[in-house]
Design an enzyme around this catalytic site. Structure first.
Site, PDB file in Angstrom:
ATOM      1  N   ASP A   8       0.729  -1.158  -0.015  1.00 29.93           N
ATOM      2  CA  ASP A   8      -0.032   0.009   0.078  1.00 29.93           C
ATOM      3  C   ASP A   8       1.064   1.450   0.098  1.00 29.93           C
ATOM      4  O   ASP A   8       1.889   1.247   0.645  1.00 29.93           O
ATOM      5  CB  ASP A   8      -0.934   0.104   1.228  1.00 29.93           C
ATOM      6  CG  ASP A   8      -2.014  -0.895   1.161  1.00 29.93           C
ATOM      7  OD1 ASP A   8      -2.305  -1.747   0.142  1.00 29.93           O
ATOM      8  OD2 ASP A   8      -2.627  -1.340   2.259  1.00 29.93           O
ATOM      9  N   ARG A   9       0.416   2.153  -0.646  1.00 27.97           N
ATOM     10  CA  ARG A   9       0.994   3.612  -0.382  1.00 27.97           C
ATOM     11  C   ARG A   9       1.594   4.069   0.971  1.00 27.97           C
ATOM     12  O   ARG A   9       2.684   4.371   0.905  1.00 27.97           O
ATOM     13  CB  ARG A   9       0.167   4.685  -1.020  1.00 27.97           C
ATOM     14  CG  ARG A   9       0.819   6.027  -1.066  1.00 27.97           C
ATOM     15  CD  ARG A   9      -0.398   7.262  -1.016  1.00 27.97           C
ATOM     16  NE  ARG A   9      -0.922   7.213  -2.360  1.00 27.97           N
ATOM     17  CZ  ARG A   9      -0.456   7.907  -3.639  1.00 27.97           C
ATOM     18  NH1 ARG A   9       0.347   8.646  -3.372  1.00 27.97           N
ATOM     19  NH2 ARG A   9      -1.414   7.842  -4.586  1.00 27.97           N
TER      20      ARG A   9
END
Length: 319
Positions: free
Chosen positions: A127-128
């Protein structure tokens, strides 16, 4: 080959965000059916590709890396050999592009090859907002071998997280299938309800409490057996102990003073057989600055925790 990688090879001018939109609207199909970017193609299948803008840059065109980009990649490189590049992805940096996302790991990799066939390839995703170890294959053959290793679960991944409260029991397994749930704030996942088996994805996570600060915060070691989107974040929320700073799966509890409002989830360690067949790759990523600050605030120390809790969290069940 995954569909998104097939597109990257044959239609390099199509950014990942554009491909996702084409898939959501059914404009890209495989054998006439709707598919996802992660769908794996097989020999003999037919891929429907809609007309693409003639003004798009030619396939193979990639902006060479700037001196600053090369220096940045070097600064986050944890391990490198002829086959692999393993990075310590910073929190907040996207792995792939999307709407209004122009700076991401995949863009940097595009600048490392002369064409889509020679550029390094992502093997998995983070995930970012998640930091930590990210594996990149330098060759297509290596990417294929590692893809199979991830599918057969011969890759061991250990994440560290700071969560609200202290889970009971302090060690266990979360087996909760997940379904996607689109919200006004973006994609989320939630626990599958009865009757949703057709769209639910099985998801299993082993967890252990490493340390605690009274009953306020716990330092967790998490071992995902499966690799679903937002799996660890959703599983900890389902357990009733959301990860500190998680804006997508919030606890509603105010963060302690001095703790940054950022996701406190870190891909700490990864190990797998080297794709050459010789030896094992075992890489550990140092904590990001915001988690170092939190560790100091709660009196947690990372020293010695990797070896002490690596076996404890899995016992003989993780493989």
């Amino acid at each position: 080959m995954r569909l998104d990688r097939w597109f990257k090879t044959h239609y390099a001018q199509v950014p990942h965000g554009r491909l996702e939109k084409l898939l959501r609207t059914g404009q890209v199909r495989v054998d006439g059916g709707r598919v996802k970017a992660s769908t794996r193609l097989e020999a003999g299948q037919s891929v429907r590709v809609p007309p693409l803008p003639d003004t798009a840059p030619p396939a193979g065109a990639a902006k060479p890396l700037s001196k600053a980009d090369r220096a940045f990649l070097e600064s986050i490189t944890l391990y490198e050999d002829d086959d692999l590049l393993i990075l310590n992805k910073p929190s907040g940096l996207a792995v792939q592009g999307g709407t209004k996302t122009t700076q991401h790991i995949d863009r940097l990799l595009e600048g490392m090859g002369d064409s889509p066939r020679t550029r390094p390839r992502l093997v998995h995703r983070l995930d970012r907002d998640t930091s930590g170890v990210l594996v990149v294959a330098k060759k297509r053959s290596v990417a294929a071998k590692l893809g199979k290793a991830f599918q057969t679960r011969s890759v061991r991944k250990i994440y560290w997280a700071l969560v609200h409260g202290v889970p009971k029991p302090p060690q266990g397994k979360i087996d909760a299938a997940l379904v996607k749930a689109t919200t006004p704030d973006g994609d989320r996942v939630r626990k599958a309800r009865p009757g949703e088996q057709d769209k639910a994805q099985s998801a299993v996570t082993h967890y252990a409490v490493i340390d605690r600060a009274a009953q306020q915060v716990a330092l967790m070691s998490l071992k995902p057996v499966t690799g679903r989107q937002h799996q660890l974040r959703a599983h900890m929320a389902i357990l009733g102990h959301p990860i500190l700073g998680d804006e997508k799966y919030p606890s509603g509890i105010e963060l302690p003073e001095g703790i940054e409002r950022r996701l406190h989830l870190h891909a700490r360690r990864i190990s797998f057989p080297h794709p050459s067949g010789e030896g094992v790759v075992d890489v550990t990523a140092p904590l990001p600055p915001h988690m170092e600050t939190a560790f100091a605030a709660f009196g947690f120390s990372p020293k010695g925790l990797d070896a002490e809790h690596d076996a404890e969290i899995c016992g003989t069940s993780c493989g």
